[in-house]
Enzyme design. Structure first.
Site, PDB file in Angstrom:
ATOM      1  N   ASN A 179     -19.948  24.545 -17.042  1.00 56.73           N
ATOM      2  CA  ASN A 179     -20.092  25.290 -15.721  1.00 56.73           C
ATOM      3  C   ASN A 179     -21.044  26.397 -15.506  1.00 56.73           C
ATOM      4  O   ASN A 179     -21.558  26.967 -16.464  1.00 56.73           O
ATOM      5  CB  ASN A 179     -18.486  26.102 -15.616  1.00 56.73           C
ATOM      6  N   ARG A 232      -9.713  26.639 -19.427  1.00 55.68           N
ATOM      7  CA  ARG A 232      -9.373  25.348 -18.980  1.00 55.68           C
ATOM      8  C   ARG A 232     -10.626  24.390 -18.940  1.00 55.68           C
ATOM      9  O   ARG A 232     -10.810  23.569 -19.733  1.00 55.68           O
ATOM     10  CB  ARG A 232      -8.609  25.504 -17.719  1.00 55.68           C
ATOM     11  N   ASP A 233     -11.457  24.459 -18.051  1.00 53.48           N
ATOM     12  CA  ASP A 233     -12.464  23.687 -17.967  1.00 53.48           C
ATOM     13  C   ASP A 233     -13.405  23.796 -19.179  1.00 53.48           C
ATOM     14  O   ASP A 233     -14.034  22.770 -19.678  1.00 53.48           O
ATOM     15  CB  ASP A 233     -13.385  23.969 -16.579  1.00 53.48           C
ATOM     16  N   CYS A 283     -16.504  17.904 -18.378  1.00 54.10           N
ATOM     17  CA  CYS A 283     -15.335  17.266 -18.146  1.00 54.10           C
ATOM     18  C   CYS A 283     -15.377  16.020 -19.036  1.00 54.10           C
ATOM     19  O   CYS A 283     -16.344  15.332 -19.022  1.00 54.10           O
ATOM     20  CB  CYS A 283     -15.502  16.541 -16.700  1.00 54.10           C
ATOM     21  N   HIS A 316     -17.400  25.296  -7.045  1.00 52.14           N
ATOM     22  CA  HIS A 316     -17.277  25.051  -8.386  1.00 52.14           C
ATOM     23  C   HIS A 316     -18.684  24.349  -8.984  1.00 52.14           C
ATOM     24  O   HIS A 316     -18.609  23.087  -8.887  1.00 52.14           O
ATOM     25  CB  HIS A 316     -16.006  24.169  -8.705  1.00 52.14           C
ATOM     26  N   HIS A 336     -21.298  23.057 -11.922  1.00 51.51           N
ATOM     27  CA  HIS A 336     -21.713  22.959 -13.090  1.00 51.51           C
ATOM     28  C   HIS A 336     -23.242  23.004 -13.497  1.00 51.51           C
ATOM     29  O   HIS A 336     -24.030  22.913 -12.271  1.00 51.51           O
ATOM     30  CB  HIS A 336     -21.328  21.702 -13.756  1.00 51.51           C
TER      31      HIS A 336
HETATM   32  P1  HMG Z   1      -1.165   7.606 -16.786  1.00 56.72           P
HETATM   33  O1  HMG Z   1      -1.315   6.996 -17.929  1.00 56.72           O
HETATM   34  O2  HMG Z   1      -1.455   6.872 -15.404  1.00 56.72           O
HETATM   35  O3  HMG Z   1       0.451   8.092 -16.549  1.00 56.72           O
HETATM   36  O4  HMG Z   1      -1.983   9.044 -16.743  1.00 56.72           O
HETATM   37  P2  HMG Z   1       1.621   7.553 -15.793  1.00 56.72           P
HETATM   38  O5  HMG Z   1       2.145   8.333 -14.817  1.00 56.72           O
HETATM   39  O6  HMG Z   1       1.417   6.273 -16.031  1.00 56.72           O
HETATM   40  O7  HMG Z   1       2.659   8.036 -17.034  1.00 56.72           O
HETATM   41  C1  HMG Z   1       2.759   7.356 -18.383  1.00 56.72           C
HETATM   42  C2  HMG Z   1       3.319   8.552 -19.399  1.00 56.72           C
HETATM   43  O8  HMG Z   1       2.861   9.708 -19.602  1.00 56.72           O
HETATM   44  C3  HMG Z   1       4.859   8.534 -19.050  1.00 56.72           C
HETATM   45  O9  HMG Z   1       5.383   8.720 -20.511  1.00 56.72           O
HETATM   46  C4  HMG Z   1       4.671   9.767 -18.585  1.00 56.72           C
HETATM   47  O10 HMG Z   1       5.794  10.772 -18.686  1.00 56.72           O
HETATM   48  C5  HMG Z   1       3.576  10.683 -19.438  1.00 56.72           C
HETATM   49  P3  HMG Z   1       6.233   7.576 -20.988  1.00 56.72           P
HETATM   50  O11 HMG Z   1       7.355   7.224 -19.772  1.00 56.72           O
HETATM   51  O12 HMG Z   1       5.628   6.109 -21.262  1.00 56.72           O
HETATM   52  O13 HMG Z   1       6.663   7.854 -22.384  1.00 56.72           O
HETATM   53  N1  HMG Z   1       2.873  11.683 -18.425  1.00 56.72           N
HETATM   54  C6  HMG Z   1       2.709  12.748 -18.857  1.00 56.72           C
HETATM   55  N2  HMG Z   1       3.121  13.407 -19.982  1.00 56.72           N
HETATM   56  C7  HMG Z   1       2.788  14.738 -20.045  1.00 56.72           C
HETATM   57  N3  HMG Z   1       2.158  15.565 -19.257  1.00 56.72           N
HETATM   58  C8  HMG Z   1       1.859  15.020 -17.852  1.00 56.72           C
HETATM   59  C9  HMG Z   1       2.129  13.596 -17.820  1.00 56.72           C
HETATM   60  N4  HMG Z   1       1.914  12.559 -16.914  1.00 56.72           N
HETATM   61  C10 HMG Z   1       2.343  11.365 -17.366  1.00 56.72           C
HETATM   62  N5  HMG Z   1       1.365  15.777 -16.897  1.00 56.72           N
HETATM   63  C11 HMG Z   1      -2.556  11.117 -15.604  1.00 56.72           C
HETATM   64  C12 HMG Z   1      -1.920   9.711 -15.463  1.00 56.72           C
HETATM   65  C13 HMG Z   1      -2.832  11.802 -14.528  1.00 56.72           C
HETATM   66  C14 HMG Z   1      -1.299  11.693 -16.243  1.00 56.72           C
HETATM   67  C15 HMG Z   1      -3.773  11.027 -16.524  1.00 56.72           C
HETATM   68  O14 HMG Z   1      -4.913  10.263 -16.026  1.00 56.72           O
HETATM   69  C16 HMG Z   1      -4.402  12.380 -16.935  1.00 56.72           C
HETATM   70  O15 HMG Z   1      -3.736  13.183 -17.682  1.00 56.72           O
HETATM   71  N6  HMG Z   1      -5.429  12.689 -16.518  1.00 56.72           N
HETATM   72  C17 HMG Z   1      -6.247  13.999 -16.617  1.00 56.72           C
HETATM   73  C18 HMG Z   1      -7.360  14.235 -16.854  1.00 56.72           C
HETATM   74  C19 HMG Z   1      -8.213  15.412 -17.034  1.00 56.72           C
HETATM   75  O16 HMG Z   1      -7.439  16.390 -17.364  1.00 56.72           O
HETATM   76  N7  HMG Z   1      -9.385  15.636 -16.514  1.00 56.72           N
HETATM   77  C20 HMG Z   1      -9.919  16.988 -16.800  1.00 56.72           C
HETATM   78  C21 HMG Z   1      -9.635  17.925 -15.611  1.00 56.72           C
HETATM   79  S1  HMG Z   1     -10.418  17.436 -14.077  1.00 56.72           S
HETATM   80  C22 HMG Z   1     -11.846  18.390 -14.163  1.00 56.72           C
HETATM   81  O17 HMG Z   1     -12.258  18.954 -15.157  1.00 56.72           O
HETATM   82  C23 HMG Z   1     -12.748  18.580 -12.801  1.00 56.72           C
HETATM   83  C24 HMG Z   1     -12.523  20.018 -12.265  1.00 56.72           C
HETATM   84  O18 HMG Z   1     -13.215  20.939 -13.280  1.00 56.72           O
HETATM   85  C25 HMG Z   1     -13.482  20.037 -11.013  1.00 56.72           C
HETATM   86  C26 HMG Z   1     -14.898  19.480 -11.044  1.00 56.72           C
HETATM   87  O19 HMG Z   1     -15.576  20.140 -12.062  1.00 56.72           O
HETATM   88  O20 HMG Z   1     -15.017  18.728 -10.446  1.00 56.72           O
HETATM   89  C27 HMG Z   1     -11.232  20.386 -12.035  1.00 56.72           C
HETATM   90 MG    MG Z   2     -15.260  21.450 -13.726  1.00 58.32          MG
END
Ligand code: HMG
Ligand code: MG
Length: 307
Positions: free
Chosen positions: A258, A24-25, A249, A216, A218
């Protein structure tokens, strides 16, 4: 030789759980798309190497993280085995997708800072809770286990230093939604050993026990192992790591890989701390993945053992 000499040190836990985040990450940050069959093989090989928890993928918006847009296909490919693996879920739409596939463990991911909440979740710091609250409530109603991540715990590329009280307030609020564990993310790798002790102490003062916390790290500035040792001294027993040191990320500039699982395994083995992972099998897996990705692993242990 693929194991260090074992010389235990006083005051450390006897056993550690490694929470593997490579699929995933690690893969969320790859430039090219990795074929779903290769991801499935990666997950299977990590489990076979003894990793007790392997976070498989994310049910986030596919245009936000196209690298993991095949989450459903991957989970179908993994079958029964896949249902026990945690997946990232940001909102109710993501939860629906995970429930359809029979997932039993999800992880939500909040931000300790305003800017990263906006960049990563398209929400304000406060509004992120309105997104997570019904997601966790419904997940718990379905009997799912929920992990909560909090990012930018040690520093933020836009806001700089992040006050410890702010991290504790956000982390505690995420955990209290109904999570079983809170993972403290050093998303951009700027934390140092004393900061780790201070943060873990602050969570303890806020009423959280060490078993409820994971770290966690990095490894952007090469501090991940030193920080891990510091956390071990504070009694932490769950560490996130990524096979081969893959990762980053996509929404945090300057986030690199990481802590490499191999580097963690080497240190834990040397300290006589049980972890259950077969280092040779793990290194073989990361070397195989490095070939698929077309570049050597950044892990020092993968390079040394594989040489
Ligand atoms: P948004 O654009 O604000 O979503 O994104 P929305 O709620 O306004 O919805 C817009 C459209 O997207 C809608 O469709 C929803 O159905 C669809 P429409 O009605 O327009 O056809 N939609 C989705 N479709 C599929 N799957 C979903 C989904 N949600 C909405 N889940 C959202 C908001 C949170 C979804 C977006 O910002 C997003 O996906 N962000 C994810 C970013 C990400 O994955 N970052 C990396 C992971 S975090 C990380 O790596 C850190 C970590 O490792 C820890 C660390 O290191 O600190 C964990
Ligand atoms: Mg991370």
């Amino acid at each position: 030789m693929s194991l260090p000499s074992v010389v235990p040190a006083d005051g450390l836990p006897a056993r550690v759980t490694i929470y593997e985040v490579g699929p995933r990450d690690g893969l969320q940050n790859e430039k090219g798309l990795v074929p779903t069959e290769v991801k499935a093989e990666f997950v299977r090989r990590l489990i076979a190497a003894g990793l007790p928890i392997v976070e498989a993928t994310s049910f986030v918006h596919p245009t936000w993280v196209p690298q993991l847009a095949d989450a459903a296909e991957l989970m179908v490919m993994l079958g029964e085995q896949g249902r026990d693996l945690p997946v990232l879920v940001p909102n109710e739409r993501g939860l629906d997708r995970a429930l359809e596939l029979g997932c039993k463990h999800i992880a939500i991911f909040g931000s300790a800072t305003e800017t990263f909440a906006q960049k990563n979740l398209n929400r304000s710091l406060d509004a992120q809770f309105a997104m997570f609250e019904p997601t966790v409530a419904r997940a718990r109603e379905h009997g799912l286990d929920v992990r909560a991540y909090v990012s930018m715990c040690f520093g933020d590329p836009w806001e700089g230093a992040v006050p410890i009280d702010q991290v504790v307030a956000v982390g505690k609020r995420l955990f209290d939604l109904g999570a079983s564990q809170l993972s403290l993310g050093d998303t951009i790798g700027v934390g140092t050993a004393g900061h780790v002790t201070a943060l873990v102490d602050a969570f303890a003062t806020a009423g959280m026990v060490t078993d409820q916390l994971a770290l966690h790290f990095h490894d952007t500035y090469g501090q991940a192992l030193a920080n891990t040792l510091s956390a071990l001294r504070s009694g932490i027993t769950t560490f996130d790591a990524s096979a081969g040191g893959l990762g980053g990320c996509p929404y945090a500039k300057s986030a690199t890989g990481n802590l490499a699982t191999e580097d963690l395994v080497w240190m834990l083995t040397g300290l006589g701390i049980e972890h259950g992972v077969d280092l040779d099998q793990l290194v073989a897996t990361s070397s195989w993945m490095a070939q698929h990705l077309g570049r050597p692993s950044p892990s020092a242990v993968v390079r040394a053992v594989g040489a």
